[in-house]
Design a protein around this motif. Structure first.
Motif, short mmCIF file in Angstrom:
data_model
loop_
_atom_site.label_atom_id
_atom_site.label_comp_id
_atom_site.label_asym_id
_atom_site.label_seq_id
_atom_site.Cartn_x
_atom_site.Cartn_y
_atom_site.Cartn_z
N VAL A 55 0.85 -1.20 0.00
CA VAL A 55 0.00 0.00 0.00
C VAL A 55 0.88 1.24 0.00
N ILE A 59 -2.46 3.67 -4.27
CA ILE A 59 -3.83 3.65 -3.77
C ILE A 59 -4.59 4.90 -4.22
N LEU A 62 -6.29 4.55 -7.80
CA LEU A 62 -7.28 3.50 -8.05
C LEU A 62 -8.70 4.05 -8.30
N ILE A 78 -9.51 -5.07 -10.03
CA ILE A 78 -8.73 -5.03 -8.79
C ILE A 78 -8.64 -6.41 -8.15
N ILE A 250 -3.11 -0.74 -11.88
CA ILE A 250 -3.55 -1.68 -10.85
C ILE A 250 -2.45 -2.68 -10.55
N ALA A 253 0.04 -1.19 -8.19
CA ALA A 253 -0.47 -1.01 -6.83
C ALA A 253 -0.19 -2.22 -5.96
N TYR A 254 -0.02 -3.39 -6.58
CA TYR A 254 0.21 -4.62 -5.81
C TYR A 254 1.68 -5.01 -5.72
N CYS A 289 -4.75 -5.77 1.87
CA CYS A 289 -4.52 -4.67 0.92
C CYS A 289 -5.59 -4.65 -0.16
N GLY A 290 -6.03 -5.84 -0.61
CA GLY A 290 -7.10 -5.89 -1.60
C GLY A 290 -8.38 -5.26 -1.08
N TYR A 293 -7.91 -1.55 -1.06
CA TYR A 293 -7.97 -1.04 -2.44
C TYR A 293 -9.41 -0.98 -2.95
N THR A 296 -11.25 1.88 -1.13
CA THR A 296 -10.78 3.20 -1.57
C THR A 296 -11.28 3.52 -2.97
N ALA A 297 -11.13 2.57 -3.89
CA ALA A 297 -11.53 2.80 -5.28
C ALA A 297 -13.04 3.01 -5.39
#
Length: 471
Positions: A55, A59, A62, A78, A250, A253-254, A289-290, A293, A296-297
């Motif tokens: 993270v 983030i 997204l 995602i 995306i 982001a990971y 984290c998923g 994400y 947040t998205a």
């Protein structure tokens, strides 16, 4: 003879099958001595450290992917990228065990020799160095403000002072942050030493999600949320190709692959038990984290709709239309800046390790050489600081590293290690999945780089969503 055996037995008791953050050279395969200040890491600290690596600034981009793909396809993308990223990390762990690799470079070196090891080290250096410069630029933007396109965005310290002063000037603020906060953190030699700062970093990410969700729910109840678009924003050929450029966003982001081995090397237990433990650490980190994400998205796009910025942080410089709006915006920006500061040392660890491995391939392990450790650390800190000062905006340049080096680290390299299959562990199904990962990564990179080039050389065209390939 007996004395020799006794001496060997004593030496074996002084070593361990766990290696610290800075593994040894010689293909990163051999064991290291235990440090006097070294202690084995726990599962929670490993989860926090890996989650903090994942993270980062990505983030913030997204919610904008939802604006391009639409809500259903954005959520699905995602989730799929999360599963693919976890799978690629599990491949790394699976093939590191028979080879005895203690780093990403060691894994690639075992599969492809010296060339593979050097290539992955260069990619890590390019990826991490670019990200750290961007992190410092973002910290400067949040605290001291920024000017772009003829418009000035006020920083938090500038707001508090009522205008520009010597102590909220950008260079002074960044220098102070580097010396007072970042330098002590990057001087720590073990990942586990950052477990509490990593926990705080994850907590700040959760705070960010809670704030966005709370504001969104408030406006939903008030009937001020516009119904989101459910289909991709495709209306011509250019917008069609632009939809594909969100994939590297995306993907990036990971990205945490460069810190998987350093974190795994410090886990408590034997090599076999820590291997299984690290698999669970990866699963828990990806789930955490998923979830962050997705929230947040989704909430970010619902809150700002088609006005969602490529960096959602910039949406928090205006009135949100809720009580205590100004205070909420301050909390969001400050927590985000602190979060970036706490992610910084984790990326610096792997950057320092791989730079040292290329510059001093025959030297003793970096953690054993205090002078070299200090010199490499100081050199990197200075380069990152001057990079952020000389290059105030590197979005255009960084989008190319995001679509090349970053994608290679996260998807292409683990997949080709599996396809090489030196220890003969892969099934036909594994190889099919690896081929899909390589094809997806290459296609998305080619499309993203091509689109970026067209945007770069087309007059009056902004960098667009592609400019936010941040980890």
């Amino acid at each position: 003879m007996a004395d020799s055996l006794k001496k060997q037995d004593q030496q074996s008791k002084m070593t361990t099958d766990r290696t610290p953050l800075l593994p040894s050279k010689r293909q990163d395969m051999i064991e290291e001595d235990v440090y006097e200040d070294y202690h084995e890491a726990s599962v929670p600290s490993a989860v926090f450290n890996l989650s903090t690596t994942i993270v980062g600034a990505g983030i913030m981009a997204l919610p904008a992917t939802m604006k391009v793909l639409g809500l259903p396809l954005g959520i699905l993308s995602i989730i799929i990228m999360g599963f693919l990223s976890e799978n690629s990390i599990q491949i790394m762990l699976r093939y590191s065990r028979p080879s005895g690799a203690r780093s990403y470079g060691g894994l690639m070196g075992d599969a492809f020799g010296t060339l593979g090891r050097v290539v992955v080290q260069l990619c890590i250096i390019i990826n991490n160095f670019g990200i750290l410069i961007v992190y410092l630029i973002i910290i400067g933007d949040v605290l001291s403000g920024s000017t772009g396109g003829g418009e000035h965005y006020t920083g938090v310290l500038e707001e508090w002072a009522g205008g520009a002063t010597w102590w909220n000037e950008r260079t002074f603020v960044l220098f102070t942050v580097m010396v007072v906060i970042l330098l002590p953190l990057v001087s720590l030699r073990h990942v586990d030493s950052l477990k509490w700062t990593s926990a705080l970093s994850v907590a700040l990410a959760v705070v960010f999600v809670v704030v966005i969700a709370g504001v969104t729910m408030w406006k939903l109840v008030a009937g001020e949320i516009v119904w989101p678009r459910l289909t991709p924003d495709v209306y011509d050929q250019q917008s069609f190709w632009k939809a594909f450029t969100v994939i590297p966003v995306i993907m990036t982001a990971y990205i945490c692959h460069h810190n998987v081995h350093p974190i795994a090397n410090e886990l408590a237990g034997t090599a076999d038990s820590s291997h299984e433990t690290m698999k669970n650490v990866v699963q828990w980190s990806m789930f955490l984290c998923g979830t962050i994400y997705l929230c947040t998205a989704t909430f970010g796009y619902l809150l700002f709709g088609e006005a969602t910025s490529h960096d959602i942080l910039s949406n928090f410089d205006t009135d949100l239309g809720v009580p205590y709006s100004h205070l909420i915006c301050i909390i969001v920006r400050i927590s985000y800046a602190v979060h970036i500061m706490l992610v910084f040392p984790l990326l610096n660890f792997s950057l320092r390790l791989n730079l040292d491995a290329i510059l001093f391939p025959r030297a003793t392990p970096l953690a054993h050489d205090t002078i070299r450790f200090s010199l490499v650390t100081g050199f990197l800190i200075c380069c990152i600081f001057f990079g952020s000062a000389v290059v105030p905006n590197i979005w255009i340049a960084f989008q190319f590293t995001g679509a090349t080096a970053t994608v290679c680290l996260g998807f292409i390299f683990p997949a080709i290690v599996l396809l090489k299959d030196k220890p003969l562990l892969a099934t036909k199904s594994d190889k099919k999945q690896a081929v899909v990962m390589v094809i997806l990564a290459i296609l998305s990179s080619v499309v993203a780089v091509t689109t970026n080039l067209f945007n770069l050389f087309e007059p009056g065209k902004p960098a667009g969503l592609n400019g936010y390939f941040l980890h």
